[in-house]
Design an enzyme around this catalytic site. Structure first.
Site, short mmCIF file in Angstrom:
data_model
loop_
_atom_site.label_atom_id
_atom_site.label_comp_id
_atom_site.label_asym_id
_atom_site.label_seq_id
_atom_site.Cartn_x
_atom_site.Cartn_y
_atom_site.Cartn_z
N SER A 185 64.58 -9.59 2.58
CA SER A 185 65.90 -10.16 2.87
C SER A 185 66.38 -11.07 1.75
O SER A 185 67.56 -11.41 1.67
CB SER A 185 65.85 -10.96 4.17
N CYS A 186 65.46 -11.48 0.89
CA CYS A 186 65.82 -12.34 -0.23
C CYS A 186 66.80 -11.64 -1.17
O CYS A 186 66.84 -10.42 -1.25
CB CYS A 186 64.59 -12.70 -1.05
N VAL A 187 67.56 -12.45 -1.88
CA VAL A 187 68.48 -11.94 -2.90
C VAL A 187 68.03 -12.44 -4.26
O VAL A 187 67.60 -13.59 -4.39
CB VAL A 187 69.92 -12.39 -2.60
#
Lengths: 185, 123
Positions: free
Chosen positions: A39-41
């Site tokens: 989910s990290c960017v």
């Protein structure tokens, strides 16, 4: 530079993993930044004139649609973006020349707040507000990604990890050292 | 009721300007904004403020240049100037102090701590 150029030059690059909460920049031709995103960017910035690039990696807590906007730590996201921009500027980049690419922001499963999408939206809106051109994005969806970035050339290779479970990444809380402490002289 | 404390914030990032505007007006301060040191000096030539809050890394004129310019003018000798920055090095902090800054705040800022600092240096 949309082509997916091979990341191999004469020598194998030194790989540096960009962890959640980090922002790094370099013009060193022997370096490669790499990271795994659920989910990290991750934001990759590149100045084609200064030949300097940088990468950050973040996951801000709770999407703003989740009733309590206080939990979406935009201050901290902004800080990590600014840190990345400043790292590139310190190496001779100009903000007006920076090109950005965004990766990650996958959503884990139905029924949960789409935290990946919220982080992707934050990153896009930051670039828009700061007038930094977004030249490529590979965001959202359901799969983890592995990103390789050559900061001195601005080349990115993003591979979707179809067969691997999305890494469970905890939203980022500010470290205690980032508490906005005030020192009066 | 006395007049609200008037603050000029100087930061080249529109996102940061928006956050500062929101945080400071919520604490009842009167906020004006400039995008860099040059614009701040132009605005200050014809306007009065109680306090300047400035970033360090900015195009045209950075925060150090702005502080040095203000301290070089009799009108701004005693003007409180807070630096608000992502920089955390002691060397940069010392440079700001030597240039005449009143205080140093590291981003990401905490709205309450910032407001407390504003009240302390402007009371």
């Amino acid at each position: 530079m949309e082509r997916r150029a091979p990341l191999r030059s004469s020598a194998e690059p030194t790989k540096i993993t960009i962890m959640q909460g980090q922002a790094r920049a370099s013009g060193d031709t022997s370096l490669e930044y790499t990271t795994i995103l659920g989910s990290c960017v991750a934001t990759c910035l590149f100045d084609p004139v200064a030949k300097v690039g940088g990468m950050n990696h973040f996951l801000l807590a709770e999407p703003p649609s989740n009733r309590d906007p206080e939990h979406f730590d935009e201050h901290y996201g902004l800080f990590l973006m600014e840190l990345l921009v400043n790292e590139t500027l310190a190496l001779g980049a100009k903000k007006s020349r920076l090109k950005a690419r965004l990766y990650g922001g996958a959503n884990i499963r139905d029924g949960l707040a789409p935290i990946g999408s919220a982080n992707a939206a934050f990153a896009r809106s930051f670039l828009l507000r700061e007038s930094i051109e977004l030249t490529q994005e590979d965001l959202e969806g359901r799969h983890a990604r592995r990103v390789h970035f050559l900061p001195s050339r601005g080349l990115v290779r993003c591979r979707t990890l179809n067969d691997e479970p999305l890494p469970m990444q905890q939203p980022l809380r500010r470290p205690k050292s980032a508490g906005g402490d005030v020192e009066l002289f | 009721m006395h007049k609200a404390t008037r603050i000029l914030t100087v930061d080249d990032s529109p996102s940061m300007r928006a956050l500062l505007m929101q945080a400071l007006t919520a604490h009842g301060f009167d906020v004006e904004q400039a995008e860099d040191g040059v614009e701040a000096l132009e605005w200050l030539a014809t306007n009065e403020v109680d306090l300047v809050i400035t970033d360090i890394n900015m195009p045209r004129m950075d925060g150090f240049g702005l502080i040095e310019n203000l301290r070089g003018s009799a009108r701004h000798t005693d003007r409180p100037i807070l630096v608000l920055t992502t920089e955390s090095s002691d060397e940069k902090k010392k440079r700001a102090r030597d240039a005449g800054a009143t205080g140093w705040i590291v981003k990401p800022f905490d709205a309450e701590k910032l407001a407390t600092a504003v009240r302390r240096v402007t009371h």
